[in-house]
Structure formats: structure tokens, C-alpha cells
Write a protein that holds these residues in place. Structure first.
Motif: not given
Length: 360
Positions: A234-250
Motif C-alpha cells: 500500500v503506497d504511503a501518502y505524503t502530507y505536505d508541509h502545510a498539512k503537517l503544521t496544521t495537524a501539529g498545531n491542531s
């Protein structure tokens, strides 16, 4: 209606929702979580079925996947109606004592090395896991292995690999010494841990390897099993930097808000010991450091700042929605799970026999 159209409609309905949990966290230690329970009947999920759920209680993992537009909170694997269940999870870690409590409220060892990790449990245990926390499930369904040609036996092949080829060790429940369950061992021969860093980087788990700290999470473990059963990655999905930072702050906001409001696991944090700093802020930073960098032992804000300020940082993983082919993830073609093409099927608790069990 074609499977493709059904998938598209359901993705549009669910995409705005979040990854909530009665899923990834629940616990022994010094929490109020309960490991053991029973059910009067087992579920109807066929052998080889993928089970996906969404809890009703919010929580840190929910906040992370809310931020990236995903819905389902946990993935499980059925070995047949009323039969055993394989999944990967952890109980809520305990809190430290004075004075460590005021800088790193959560026990770093339990946060770093989530227990029980990957395991095989019975219907009483999975029922307790899903329904025993007091919150109502927002979603519970199963998917069968299929492709454009129809249903196939690929799910059963994954089941056979888990049952016959993935090593296990029997362990005693932490809450009932008369009960045991099986923990799966990873490629290095040690029992697999639940490791939050897998949400940031699954490494080579989907190609048969093990992640940092011998870790996986629910969806990466199932992707691992698919590959080891000889059915492709199953191929991994790459969450871009904007999504990474939004997720971390959430994630940070979720932990801090639940702590400040006295909700869930965080209900007792900050209520019994007075610190000269905001303990809920510390808890939020510690959990975020753990998921984003594998630094579960510190609330140092620089750990996250170094990630947030580096535009080249991304996250790379496999979520429950990716396994199931939901929320914009592909459900046909190369690099998808063997269950992704199916739609959601209703789970009923109607197979025979009362059974009692413990999930940790």
C-alpha cells in the motif's frame, strides 16, 4: 449505482469530518480506562474483512486527522464472524509525579512505547475496546477484499498470514491476571509497540520493515500484513508541509483544550498539583513532540519550532481512510489496499455466544 459513484458520494460526505478516537488511546496505568469486558454476541464481519471505526469522543488523534480532512479513527482486522480480531493500539499513558509532572506531565516511557501494540483479541475484548469508553461510535463498518472483477480471496490470504506466519507471544492482561491475549512480534523478533511517530513517518513498514522503536500503528500494521502476505505494498501518502503544521498545531490545541476543560484522560491533569507554569500547555507540547519528532520525553518548544519553520518537512504515512479508499485516497489501481474498492458494510453483533476478554 456503481462502486465508483458510491465511493465518490461517500467521500464527499465524510471528507469534512475527523479522525476521532475511542481508538488509539485507552489505558491501564493510572487512568480510568477499562481493559476487560464481554459481549453477548460477536460481529458478523467475514474472515479477512477490514473494519474501520470513528469514535465519538474526540481526542488527540482525531484532531490530527481532522486537520487533514480524514474521518475514520481506527482500523481492525477480522478473522471471521464471532472470531478473533487483530489490531494495533495503546492504552492512555499515565502521568508523572512531582516535580517532573510540571514540565513533562505524561510518562515518557508509556507515551514512547505504546502497549499493547499489535495484538490478537477476542470479541469480548474488541467490544469493550469499541464501546466501553462511554462514548458513542460515530461510524463502524467493514470492507471485503475486492477489485473491479468482484470479491476475491485476498483478505483471507492476509488473515492466513497473520494467523500462521506472524509470530506471537501470549501476555497476561494488566487488569485481569486470569486473562491472556496475543501480542504480535515485529521483524526484529520483539513485540510490536504502538508508536505515535508512525503518523509522521511510517518508514518502510508497508514494505515489510519495522518503524522506529519497533513501532507501527493500526493502519500501518495492516498495510504491513498485506505486503507480507504477498499482495503488494500500500503506497504511503505524503502530507505536505502545510498539512503537517496544521495537524501539529491542531494536536497541540486538542490536548491543551481537553486538559484545560477537564475532558477525557486529561480530566485529572492539573487538578491535584499546582505548578508555576501552565501544565496543559506542557502536555500539549509533549504529545506534539512525540508524534512529530519521536521526542516523547520533553515539552521543549524548539522541537516543534524546528519542524514548523522548515518548509521542507512533510509527513508520510498510511491512515485508516487510505486503507479503505476514502477521503480522496485511491480505491483502485496500483498501490491501494485489497479492501479499498469495496464500500462500507454494516456491522451487526449477531453471531453466537457470550465471550469475555481483555484488550490489554
Amino acid at each position: 449505482m456503481s462502486n465508483r459513484v458510491v465511493k465518490s458520494i461517500r467521500t464527499a460526505v465524510f471528507v469534512a469530518a475527523a479522525f476521532a478516537a475511542s481508538t488509539a488511546f485507552a489505558g491501564a496505568s493510572d487512568t480510568s480506562d477499562v481493559a476487560c469486558g464481554s459481549t453477548a454476541a460477536g460481529w458478523n464481519v467475514p474472515n479477512g474483512g477490514l473494519v474501520l471505526s470513528r469514535g465519538g469522543g474526540g481526542g488527540p488523534i482525531a484532531a490530527v486527522l481532522d486537520a487533514v480532512g480524514e474521518y475514520r479513527t481506527h482500523s481492525m482486522f477480522s478473522h471471521g464472524p464471532g472470531g478473533m480480531v487483530s489490531h494495533e493500539t495503546m492504552y492512555t499513558p499515565g502521568t508523572n509525579g512531582w516535580p517532573t509532572y510540571c514540565s513533562t506531565p505524561v510518562k515518557a516511557g508509556e507515551l514512547t512505547t505504546g502497549f499493547p501494540g499489535a495484538g490478537r483479541i477476542n470479541q469480548g475484548a474488541i467490544y469493550q475496546y469499541l464501546y466501553g469508553g462511554g462514548g458513542n461510535l460515530q461510524y463502524l463498518g467493514y470492507q471485503r477484499s475486492r477489485n473491479t472483477a468482484g470479491l476475491n480471496a485476498n483478505g483471507e490470504a492476509v488473515s492466513n498470514w497473520l494467523l500462521n506466519s506472524m509470530p506471537t507471544v501470549a501476555v497476561t492482561s494488566k487488569q485481569n491476571s486470569g486473562q491472556t491475549f496475543l501480542r504480535y512480534k515485529g521483524p526484529n523478533g520483539s513485540p510490536l509497540n504502538y508508536v505515535l511517530y508512525q503518523y509522521r513517518d511510517l518508514e518502510q513498514v508497508n514494505y515489510g520493515g519495522a518503524g522506529w522503536n519497533n513501532g507501527m500503528v493500526c493502519s500501518t500494521m495492516i498495510a504491513h500484513a498485506q505486503y507480507k502476505a504477498g499482495l503488494g505494498a500500500v503506497d504511503a501518502y505524503t502530507y505536505d508541509h502545510a498539512k503537517l503544521t496544521t495537524a501539529g498545531n491542531s494536536l497541540y490545541n486538542s490536548v491543551q483544550n481537553e486538559c484545560s476543560s477537564g475532558l477525557g484522560f486529561w480530566g485529572g491533569v492539573g487538578s491535584s498539583i499546582t505548578c508555576f507554569e501552565n501544565i496543559c500547555d506542557d502536555a500539549g507540547r509533549q504529545v506534539r513532540n512525540c508524534m512529530a519528532a519521536g521526542r516523547c520525553d520533553t515539552d521543549d518548544g524548539n522541537v516543534w519550532n524546528n519542524i514548523q519553520n522548515n518548509g521542507g518537512t512533510v509527513a508520510r504515512s498510511i491512515s485508516p481512510d487510505r486503507l479503505g479508499g476514502w477521503s480522496g485516497h485511491p480505491y483502485t489501481g496500483a498501490g491501494v489496499s485489497v479492501w479499498a474498492y469495496d464500500t462500507s458494510n454494516t456491522i451487526q453483533w449477531n453471531s453466537g455466544g457470550n465471550v469475555y476478554g481483555c484488550w490489554f
